[in-house]
Design a protein around this motif. Structure first.
Motif, PDB file in Angstrom:
ATOM      1  N   ASP A 118       0.759  -1.267   0.150  1.00  0.00           N
ATOM      2  CA  ASP A 118      -0.032   0.067   0.209  1.00  0.00           C
ATOM      3  C   ASP A 118       0.952   1.299  -0.017  1.00  0.00           C
ATOM      4  OD1 ASP A 118      -1.846   1.931   0.132  1.00  0.00           O
ATOM      5  OD2 ASP A 118      -2.660   1.043   2.271  1.00  0.00           O
ATOM      6  N   GLY A 121      -0.950   7.361   1.280  1.00  0.00           N
ATOM      7  CA  GLY A 121      -1.755   8.279   0.584  1.00  0.00           C
ATOM      8  C   GLY A 121      -3.243   8.152   0.787  1.00  0.00           C
ATOM      9  N   GLU A 123      -7.083   7.264  -0.259  1.00  0.00           N
ATOM     10  CA  GLU A 123      -7.747   7.029  -1.511  1.00  0.00           C
ATOM     11  C   GLU A 123      -8.850   7.787  -2.063  1.00  0.00           C
ATOM     12  OE1 GLU A 123      -8.328   2.436  -2.832  1.00  0.00           O
ATOM     13  OE2 GLU A 123      -7.280   2.799  -1.029  1.00  0.00           O
TER      14      GLU A 123
ATOM     15  N   PHE B  41      -2.094  14.520  -6.632  1.00  0.00           N
ATOM     16  CA  PHE B  41      -2.258  12.850  -6.796  1.00  0.00           C
ATOM     17  C   PHE B  41      -1.018  12.222  -7.615  1.00  0.00           C
ATOM     18  CE2 PHE B  41      -6.158  15.394  -6.402  1.00  0.00           C
ATOM     19  CZ  PHE B  41      -7.021  14.389  -5.742  1.00  0.00           C
ATOM     20  N   ASP B  44      -3.311   7.276  -8.434  1.00  0.00           N
ATOM     21  CA  ASP B  44      -4.587   7.336  -8.128  1.00  0.00           C
ATOM     22  C   ASP B  44      -4.837   7.598  -6.624  1.00  0.00           C
ATOM     23  OD1 ASP B  44      -5.775   7.271 -10.563  1.00  0.00           O
ATOM     24  OD2 ASP B  44      -5.332   4.967 -10.684  1.00  0.00           O
ATOM     25  N   LYS B  45      -3.745   8.243  -5.930  1.00  0.00           N
ATOM     26  CA  LYS B  45      -3.958   8.349  -4.551  1.00  0.00           C
ATOM     27  C   LYS B  45      -3.308   9.708  -4.318  1.00  0.00           C
ATOM     28  CE  LYS B  45      -4.146   4.154  -2.101  1.00  0.00           C
ATOM     29  NZ  LYS B  45      -3.347   3.267  -1.143  1.00  0.00           N
ATOM     30  N   HIS B  47      -1.380  12.192  -2.331  1.00  0.00           N
ATOM     31  CA  HIS B  47      -0.180  12.113  -1.760  1.00  0.00           C
ATOM     32  C   HIS B  47       0.350  13.536  -1.313  1.00  0.00           C
ATOM     33  CE1 HIS B  47       0.447   7.758  -1.965  1.00  0.00           C
ATOM     34  NE2 HIS B  47       0.225   8.098  -3.213  1.00  0.00           N
TER      35      HIS B  47
END
Lengths: 199, 231
Positions: A118, A121, A123, B41, B44-45, B47
Protein backbone atom coordinates in the motif's frame (compact mmCIF):
# COMPACT_ATOMS: atom_id res chain seq x y z
CA UNK A 1 9.83 -23.86 16.40
CA UNK A 2 9.35 -25.91 13.31
CA UNK A 3 6.36 -25.72 11.01
CA UNK A 4 4.18 -28.81 10.54
CA UNK A 5 1.51 -29.60 8.03
CA UNK A 6 -1.99 -29.41 9.54
CA UNK A 7 -5.32 -30.36 8.03
CA UNK A 8 -7.01 -27.08 7.35
CA UNK A 9 -10.29 -28.32 8.82
CA UNK A 10 -8.56 -28.74 12.20
CA UNK A 11 -7.66 -25.06 12.33
CA UNK A 12 -10.03 -22.54 13.86
CA UNK A 13 -10.42 -18.88 12.98
CA UNK A 14 -9.99 -16.46 15.86
CA UNK A 15 -13.54 -15.20 16.58
CA UNK A 16 -12.07 -12.00 18.07
CA UNK A 17 -9.64 -11.28 15.29
CA UNK A 18 -9.25 -7.49 15.19
CA UNK A 19 -8.05 -7.38 11.57
CA UNK A 20 -10.25 -6.94 8.53
CA UNK A 21 -9.59 -7.25 4.82
CA UNK A 22 -11.25 -5.55 1.87
CA UNK A 23 -12.42 -7.45 -1.19
CA UNK A 24 -9.60 -5.96 -3.27
CA UNK A 25 -6.98 -6.80 -0.64
CA UNK A 26 -8.32 -10.34 -0.45
CA UNK A 27 -8.06 -10.73 -4.21
CA UNK A 28 -4.46 -9.52 -4.04
CA UNK A 29 -3.68 -11.94 -1.23
CA UNK A 30 -5.25 -14.77 -3.21
CA UNK A 31 -3.14 -13.88 -6.24
CA UNK A 32 -0.05 -13.58 -4.08
CA UNK A 33 -0.54 -17.08 -2.60
CA UNK A 34 -1.19 -18.61 -6.02
CA UNK A 35 1.91 -17.05 -7.52
CA UNK A 36 4.25 -17.72 -4.62
CA UNK A 37 2.97 -20.67 -2.53
CA UNK A 38 6.44 -21.27 -1.03
CA UNK A 39 5.77 -18.22 1.14
CA UNK A 40 3.41 -20.43 3.17
CA UNK A 41 6.35 -22.59 4.24
CA UNK A 42 8.63 -19.67 4.89
CA UNK A 43 5.97 -17.83 6.85
CA UNK A 44 3.51 -20.38 8.25
CA UNK A 45 0.29 -19.70 10.14
CA UNK A 46 0.66 -19.49 13.92
CA UNK A 47 -1.94 -21.25 16.10
CA UNK A 48 -2.37 -21.76 19.84
CA UNK A 49 -2.72 -25.08 21.67
CA UNK A 50 -6.40 -25.25 20.58
CA UNK A 51 -5.42 -24.71 16.95
CA UNK A 52 -6.95 -21.23 16.95
CA UNK A 53 -5.16 -18.87 14.58
CA UNK A 54 -3.07 -16.24 16.33
CA UNK A 55 -1.18 -15.08 13.26
CA UNK A 56 -2.47 -15.35 9.70
CA UNK A 57 -6.27 -15.16 9.95
CA UNK A 58 -6.51 -13.51 6.52
CA UNK A 59 -4.25 -16.10 4.94
CA UNK A 60 -6.22 -18.89 6.62
CA UNK A 61 -9.55 -17.62 5.21
CA UNK A 62 -8.00 -17.20 1.78
CA UNK A 63 -6.47 -20.68 1.85
CA UNK A 64 -9.88 -22.16 2.72
CA UNK A 65 -11.39 -20.31 -0.25
CA UNK A 66 -8.58 -21.53 -2.49
CA UNK A 67 -9.41 -25.11 -1.49
CA UNK A 68 -6.20 -25.95 0.37
CA UNK A 69 -6.49 -29.18 2.38
CA UNK A 70 -3.26 -28.87 4.37
CA UNK A 71 -1.22 -25.85 5.42
CA UNK A 72 2.09 -25.28 7.21
CA UNK A 73 1.53 -24.24 10.81
CA UNK A 74 3.61 -23.33 13.84
CA UNK A 75 1.95 -24.26 17.09
CA UNK A 76 2.73 -21.76 19.84
CA UNK A 77 2.21 -23.63 23.10
CA UNK A 78 2.29 -22.27 26.63
CA UNK A 79 1.36 -18.70 25.81
CA UNK A 80 -0.68 -16.94 28.49
CA UNK A 81 -3.94 -15.30 27.36
CA UNK A 82 -2.17 -11.93 27.69
CA UNK A 83 0.75 -13.09 25.57
CA UNK A 84 -1.66 -14.36 22.91
CA UNK A 85 -3.31 -10.95 22.78
CA UNK A 86 0.08 -9.29 22.57
CA UNK A 87 1.16 -11.61 19.77
CA UNK A 88 -1.98 -10.94 17.71
CA UNK A 89 -1.23 -7.22 17.72
CA UNK A 90 2.54 -7.36 17.40
CA UNK A 91 2.35 -9.85 14.54
CA UNK A 92 0.56 -7.17 12.52
CA UNK A 93 2.68 -4.18 13.37
CA UNK A 94 5.26 -3.13 10.83
CA UNK A 95 8.03 -1.19 12.50
CA UNK A 96 9.95 1.20 10.31
CA UNK A 97 8.90 2.99 7.14
CA UNK A 98 9.27 2.18 3.48
CA UNK A 99 11.91 4.14 1.64
CA UNK A 100 9.87 4.97 -1.44
CA UNK A 101 12.89 6.31 -3.31
CA UNK A 102 14.57 2.93 -3.03
CA UNK A 103 11.38 1.04 -3.80
CA UNK A 104 10.69 3.09 -6.89
CA UNK A 105 14.25 2.64 -8.09
CA UNK A 106 14.73 -1.04 -7.38
CA UNK A 107 11.25 -2.48 -7.96
CA UNK A 108 8.53 -2.13 -10.55
CA UNK A 109 5.70 -0.20 -8.90
CA UNK A 110 3.03 -2.21 -10.72
CA UNK A 111 4.51 -5.38 -9.29
CA UNK A 112 4.52 -3.90 -5.80
CA UNK A 113 0.82 -3.08 -6.11
CA UNK A 114 0.20 -6.63 -7.27
CA UNK A 115 1.98 -7.90 -4.20
CA UNK A 116 -0.36 -5.84 -2.07
CA UNK A 117 1.98 -3.05 -1.00
CA UNK A 118 0.00 0.00 0.00
CA UNK A 119 1.43 3.35 -1.03
CA UNK A 120 -0.27 5.13 1.86
CA UNK A 121 -1.88 8.31 0.65
CA UNK A 122 -5.59 8.99 0.65
CA UNK A 123 -7.76 6.89 -1.59
CA UNK A 124 -9.70 9.62 -3.35
CA UNK A 125 -10.92 9.68 -6.93
CA UNK A 126 -9.05 12.59 -8.53
CA UNK A 127 -11.66 12.72 -11.29
CA UNK A 128 -14.10 14.20 -8.78
CA UNK A 129 -12.09 17.41 -8.88
CA UNK A 130 -10.99 19.91 -11.49
CA UNK A 131 -8.53 22.75 -11.78
CA UNK A 132 -10.89 25.73 -11.81
CA UNK A 133 -11.43 28.18 -8.96
CA UNK A 134 -12.06 31.83 -8.20
CA UNK A 135 -10.38 34.11 -5.70
CA UNK A 136 -11.54 37.46 -4.31
CA UNK A 137 -10.90 40.42 -6.57
CA UNK A 138 -10.99 44.18 -6.29
CA UNK A 139 -10.35 46.53 -3.43
CA UNK A 140 -10.58 45.99 0.26
CA UNK A 141 -14.12 45.98 1.63
CA UNK A 142 -15.01 49.44 3.04
CA UNK A 143 -16.47 47.74 6.11
CA UNK A 144 -14.59 46.19 8.99
CA UNK A 145 -15.56 43.86 11.79
CA UNK A 146 -14.02 44.04 15.22
CA UNK A 147 -14.48 41.45 17.96
CA UNK A 148 -14.17 42.39 21.62
CA UNK A 149 -14.26 40.39 24.79
CA UNK A 150 -16.28 42.02 27.56
CA UNK A 151 -17.13 40.96 31.07
CA UNK A 152 -20.83 40.48 31.79
CA UNK A 153 -20.90 43.81 33.60
CA UNK A 154 -19.12 45.66 30.75
CA UNK A 155 -21.38 43.99 28.22
CA UNK A 156 -24.50 45.23 30.01
CA UNK A 157 -23.19 48.80 30.21
CA UNK A 158 -22.09 48.90 26.55
CA UNK A 159 -25.31 47.30 25.33
CA UNK A 160 -27.46 49.70 27.34
CA UNK A 161 -25.47 52.70 26.10
CA UNK A 162 -25.87 51.56 22.50
CA UNK A 163 -29.57 50.95 23.02
CA UNK A 164 -30.01 54.40 24.61
CA UNK A 165 -28.17 56.28 21.88
CA UNK A 166 -30.27 54.58 19.22
CA UNK A 167 -33.33 56.41 20.70
CA UNK A 168 -31.79 59.86 20.20
CA UNK A 169 -32.19 62.40 17.40
CA UNK A 170 -28.42 62.44 16.90
CA UNK A 171 -28.53 58.78 15.96
CA UNK A 172 -31.12 59.46 13.24
CA UNK A 173 -28.79 61.93 11.59
CA UNK A 174 -25.48 60.22 12.44
CA UNK A 175 -22.90 60.00 9.63
CA UNK A 176 -22.94 56.32 8.67
CA UNK A 177 -20.45 56.37 5.75
CA UNK A 178 -22.73 53.87 4.06
CA UNK A 179 -22.78 51.48 6.99
CA UNK A 180 -26.16 49.87 7.55
CA UNK A 181 -25.21 48.07 10.76
CA UNK A 182 -27.08 49.91 13.53
CA UNK A 183 -24.86 48.62 16.32
CA UNK A 184 -21.77 49.80 14.46
CA UNK A 185 -23.31 53.22 13.93
CA UNK A 186 -24.39 53.43 17.60
CA UNK A 187 -20.89 52.54 18.79
CA UNK A 188 -19.37 55.06 16.39
CA UNK A 189 -21.70 57.80 17.68
CA UNK A 190 -20.92 57.01 21.31
CA UNK A 191 -17.20 57.23 20.66
CA UNK A 192 -17.58 60.34 18.54
CA UNK A 193 -19.47 62.04 21.38
CA UNK A 194 -16.80 60.94 23.88
CA UNK A 195 -14.09 62.31 21.58
CA UNK A 196 -15.96 65.63 21.30
CA UNK A 197 -16.15 65.90 25.08
CA UNK A 198 -12.42 65.35 25.36
CA UNK A 199 -11.62 68.32 23.11
CA UNK B 1 12.37 14.86 -12.72
CA UNK B 2 11.41 11.18 -13.04
CA UNK B 3 7.98 10.19 -11.79
CA UNK B 4 7.32 13.66 -10.39
CA UNK B 5 6.13 14.46 -13.90
CA UNK B 6 3.24 12.06 -13.43
CA UNK B 7 1.77 14.04 -10.52
CA UNK B 8 -1.64 15.54 -11.18
CA UNK B 9 -2.70 18.65 -9.26
CA UNK B 10 -6.39 19.40 -8.68
CA UNK B 11 -8.42 21.78 -6.53
CA UNK B 12 -9.77 19.81 -3.58
CA UNK B 13 -12.23 20.68 -0.79
CA UNK B 14 -11.00 22.04 2.54
CA UNK B 15 -12.27 19.05 4.51
CA UNK B 16 -10.14 16.64 2.51
CA UNK B 17 -7.12 18.95 2.45
CA UNK B 18 -7.30 19.61 6.17
CA UNK B 19 -7.51 15.98 7.12
CA UNK B 20 -4.43 15.28 4.97
CA UNK B 21 -2.56 18.25 6.48
CA UNK B 22 -3.41 17.16 10.02
CA UNK B 23 -1.90 13.78 9.28
CA UNK B 24 1.16 14.81 7.29
CA UNK B 25 2.17 18.36 8.25
CA UNK B 26 4.87 18.46 10.90
CA UNK B 27 2.73 20.76 13.05
CA UNK B 28 -0.38 18.60 12.71
CA UNK B 29 -2.36 21.82 12.40
CA UNK B 30 -4.29 23.54 9.65
CA UNK B 31 -4.57 27.25 8.89
CA UNK B 32 -8.25 28.15 9.29
CA UNK B 33 -8.29 30.92 6.70
CA UNK B 34 -6.89 28.82 3.87
CA UNK B 35 -9.36 29.17 1.03
CA UNK B 36 -7.72 27.38 -1.88
CA UNK B 37 -6.48 23.83 -1.54
CA UNK B 38 -4.58 21.86 -4.16
CA UNK B 39 -4.35 18.09 -3.97
CA UNK B 40 -1.37 16.28 -5.50
CA UNK B 41 -2.26 12.87 -6.91
CA UNK B 42 0.05 10.09 -7.96
CA UNK B 43 -0.95 6.52 -8.84
CA UNK B 44 -4.58 7.38 -8.12
CA UNK B 45 -4.01 8.46 -4.56
CA UNK B 46 -3.71 11.79 -2.79
CA UNK B 47 -0.14 12.21 -1.60
CA UNK B 48 0.21 15.95 -1.10
CA UNK B 49 -1.67 19.13 -0.28
CA UNK B 50 -0.87 22.80 -0.76
CA UNK B 51 -3.17 25.30 0.96
CA UNK B 52 -3.34 28.96 0.00
CA UNK B 53 -5.29 31.81 1.58
CA UNK B 54 -5.20 35.49 2.40
CA UNK B 55 -2.41 36.48 4.77
CA UNK B 56 -3.57 36.80 8.35
CA UNK B 57 -1.67 40.07 8.64
CA UNK B 58 -2.67 41.50 5.28
CA UNK B 59 -2.02 45.12 6.21
CA UNK B 60 1.46 44.28 7.41
CA UNK B 61 2.27 42.22 4.34
CA UNK B 62 0.77 44.17 1.45
CA UNK B 63 3.61 46.70 1.36
CA UNK B 64 6.25 44.09 0.65
CA UNK B 65 5.62 44.69 -3.04
CA UNK B 66 4.97 48.08 -4.63
CA UNK B 67 1.44 49.04 -5.64
CA UNK B 68 -0.20 45.85 -4.47
CA UNK B 69 -3.99 45.88 -4.36
CA UNK B 70 -5.90 44.34 -1.44
CA UNK B 71 -6.64 41.10 -3.28
CA UNK B 72 -3.52 40.91 -5.41
CA UNK B 73 -1.41 38.62 -3.27
CA UNK B 74 -1.92 35.31 -1.51
CA UNK B 75 -0.13 33.25 1.08
CA UNK B 76 0.96 29.66 0.62
CA UNK B 77 0.30 28.73 4.20
CA UNK B 78 0.46 24.95 4.33
CA UNK B 79 2.31 22.31 2.35
CA UNK B 80 2.18 18.68 3.32
CA UNK B 81 3.50 15.77 1.29
CA UNK B 82 3.87 12.15 2.25
CA UNK B 83 7.07 10.18 1.73
CA UNK B 84 5.66 8.33 -1.26
CA UNK B 85 6.15 11.25 -3.63
CA UNK B 86 9.42 11.04 -5.55
CA UNK B 87 12.22 13.60 -5.60
CA UNK B 88 11.42 17.09 -6.88
CA UNK B 89 7.69 16.57 -6.36
CA UNK B 90 7.28 19.55 -4.07
CA UNK B 91 8.77 22.08 -6.47
CA UNK B 92 6.85 20.55 -9.35
CA UNK B 93 3.58 20.80 -7.41
CA UNK B 94 4.29 24.41 -6.46
CA UNK B 95 5.05 25.19 -10.07
CA UNK B 96 1.75 23.68 -11.22
CA UNK B 97 -0.19 25.50 -8.50
CA UNK B 98 1.34 28.81 -9.58
CA UNK B 99 0.34 28.15 -13.19
CA UNK B 100 -3.22 27.42 -12.05
CA UNK B 101 -3.31 30.62 -9.99
CA UNK B 102 -2.10 32.58 -13.01
CA UNK B 103 -4.86 31.08 -15.12
CA UNK B 104 -7.77 31.22 -12.67
CA UNK B 105 -6.91 34.28 -10.61
CA UNK B 106 -4.85 36.61 -12.81
CA UNK B 107 -5.30 39.38 -10.24
CA UNK B 108 -2.78 37.61 -7.99
CA UNK B 109 0.61 39.21 -8.60
CA UNK B 110 2.70 37.55 -5.96
CA UNK B 111 2.79 34.82 -3.34
CA UNK B 112 4.22 34.96 0.14
CA UNK B 113 5.23 32.02 2.27
CA UNK B 114 7.12 31.39 5.46
CA UNK B 115 9.61 28.70 6.36
CA UNK B 116 9.74 27.59 9.96
CA UNK B 117 13.41 27.39 10.83
CA UNK B 118 12.60 26.38 14.39
CA UNK B 119 11.02 23.01 13.74
CA UNK B 120 10.90 22.23 10.03
CA UNK B 121 13.25 23.78 7.48
CA UNK B 122 14.77 26.91 6.03
CA UNK B 123 12.78 26.86 2.79
CA UNK B 124 14.71 24.49 0.52
CA UNK B 125 11.59 23.87 -1.52
CA UNK B 126 10.84 27.58 -1.93
CA UNK B 127 14.34 28.26 -3.14
CA UNK B 128 14.08 25.39 -5.60
CA UNK B 129 10.78 26.85 -6.79
CA UNK B 130 12.10 30.31 -7.60
CA UNK B 131 10.98 32.17 -4.47
CA UNK B 132 13.08 35.10 -3.28
CA UNK B 133 14.22 35.28 0.33
CA UNK B 134 13.09 38.60 1.83
CA UNK B 135 13.33 38.10 5.58
CA UNK B 136 15.14 36.19 8.29
CA UNK B 137 14.02 37.00 11.81
CA UNK B 138 14.32 35.45 15.24
CA UNK B 139 11.22 33.47 15.99
CA UNK B 140 8.83 35.05 18.43
CA UNK B 141 5.59 33.79 16.93
CA UNK B 142 5.96 30.15 17.92
CA UNK B 143 6.17 29.29 21.58
CA UNK B 144 6.07 26.10 23.58
CA UNK B 145 3.27 25.60 26.03
CA UNK B 146 5.30 24.55 29.09
CA UNK B 147 2.42 22.45 30.44
CA UNK B 148 1.76 20.38 27.33
CA UNK B 149 4.94 20.82 25.29
CA UNK B 150 2.76 21.82 22.33
CA UNK B 151 4.02 24.48 19.92
CA UNK B 152 1.47 27.29 19.69
CA UNK B 153 1.48 30.07 17.11
CA UNK B 154 0.64 33.61 18.21
CA UNK B 155 -2.48 33.61 16.00
CA UNK B 156 -3.60 30.32 17.45
CA UNK B 157 -3.06 31.76 20.94
CA UNK B 158 -5.29 34.68 19.96
CA UNK B 159 -8.04 32.32 18.79
CA UNK B 160 -7.69 30.24 21.95
CA UNK B 161 -7.93 33.47 23.98
CA UNK B 162 -4.67 32.70 25.80
CA UNK B 163 -2.62 35.65 24.52
CA UNK B 164 -1.62 36.86 28.00
CA UNK B 165 -0.44 33.41 29.00
CA UNK B 166 1.26 32.99 25.60
CA UNK B 167 3.34 36.13 26.12
CA UNK B 168 4.94 34.54 29.18
CA UNK B 169 6.06 31.45 27.28
CA UNK B 170 9.52 31.15 25.79
CA UNK B 171 9.76 31.40 21.99
CA UNK B 172 11.14 28.29 20.31
CA UNK B 173 14.75 28.94 19.42
CA UNK B 174 15.37 29.47 15.70
CA UNK B 175 14.51 31.68 12.76
CA UNK B 176 11.49 32.38 10.63
CA UNK B 177 12.26 32.93 6.96
CA UNK B 178 10.04 34.91 4.62
CA UNK B 179 9.88 34.10 0.91
CA UNK B 180 8.13 35.85 -1.97
CA UNK B 181 7.39 34.58 -5.45
CA UNK B 182 6.63 37.26 -8.04
CA UNK B 183 4.09 35.90 -10.50
CA UNK B 184 3.98 39.28 -12.22
CA UNK B 185 7.63 39.80 -13.05
CA UNK B 186 7.09 43.55 -13.45
CA UNK B 187 6.33 43.85 -9.71
CA UNK B 188 8.96 45.50 -7.57
CA UNK B 189 9.83 44.45 -4.06
CA UNK B 190 9.95 47.20 -1.45
CA UNK B 191 12.48 45.19 0.53
CA UNK B 192 15.90 43.94 -0.51
CA UNK B 193 16.31 40.35 -1.66
CA UNK B 194 18.50 38.47 0.79
CA UNK B 195 21.14 36.21 -0.76
CA UNK B 196 20.61 32.58 0.24
CA UNK B 197 24.15 32.51 1.61
CA UNK B 198 22.90 34.72 4.46
CA UNK B 199 20.96 31.73 5.81
CA UNK B 200 24.22 30.30 7.11
CA UNK B 201 25.43 33.68 8.31
CA UNK B 202 22.24 34.07 10.36
CA UNK B 203 22.57 30.51 11.64
CA UNK B 204 19.13 29.84 10.16
CA UNK B 205 19.91 26.58 8.36
CA UNK B 206 17.51 23.73 9.00
CA UNK B 207 16.45 20.69 7.00
CA UNK B 208 13.72 18.26 8.05
CA UNK B 209 13.82 19.59 11.60
CA UNK B 210 17.59 19.26 11.99
CA UNK B 211 19.95 22.21 12.33
CA UNK B 212 22.28 22.02 9.36
CA UNK B 213 23.93 24.71 7.25
CA UNK B 214 23.55 25.07 3.50
CA UNK B 215 27.28 24.51 3.22
CA UNK B 216 27.07 21.20 5.04
CA UNK B 217 24.22 20.13 2.80
CA UNK B 218 26.16 20.96 -0.33
CA UNK B 219 28.97 18.86 1.08
CA UNK B 220 26.54 16.04 1.74
CA UNK B 221 25.26 16.27 -1.81
CA UNK B 222 28.73 16.06 -3.25
CA UNK B 223 29.28 12.97 -1.10
CA UNK B 224 26.26 11.40 -2.71
CA UNK B 225 23.86 11.76 0.21
CA UNK B 226 20.62 12.68 -1.49
CA UNK B 227 18.46 15.61 -0.51
CA UNK B 228 15.15 16.28 -2.09
CA UNK B 229 15.75 19.69 -3.54
CA UNK B 230 18.32 22.18 -4.58
CA UNK B 231 19.53 24.58 -1.93
Amino acid sequence: MKAELFDIEDIKLNPNNPRTITKVQKEKLMKSIKEFPQMLNIRPLVVDEDNMVLGGNMRYQTLVELGYKQVPVIKAMDLTPEQKQEFIIKDNIAFGEWDWDVLQTEWEMETLWDWGLDSGGFEVDKNLFDTNFKLAEGDKSPFQQITFTLSDEQHTIVKNAMSDIKQTEEFKYCETFGNENSNGNALYLLIQQWAEQKK
Amino acid sequence: MGRAKEIIVKVIPATLANSFVRRHHYSGKVVPNSTLHFGCFLDDKLHGVMSYGPSINKKGTINLVENTGWNEFIELNRMAFDDYLPKYSESRCISISIKLIKKNAPQIKWIISFADGTQCGDGTIYRASGFKLVGIVDNTALRLNPKTGEAIHVIQAHHLKITNEFKKWKPISGKQLKYVYLIDKTCKLNVPVIPFSKIDEYDAGMYKGEKITLKQRRGDLSDGVGLNAIS
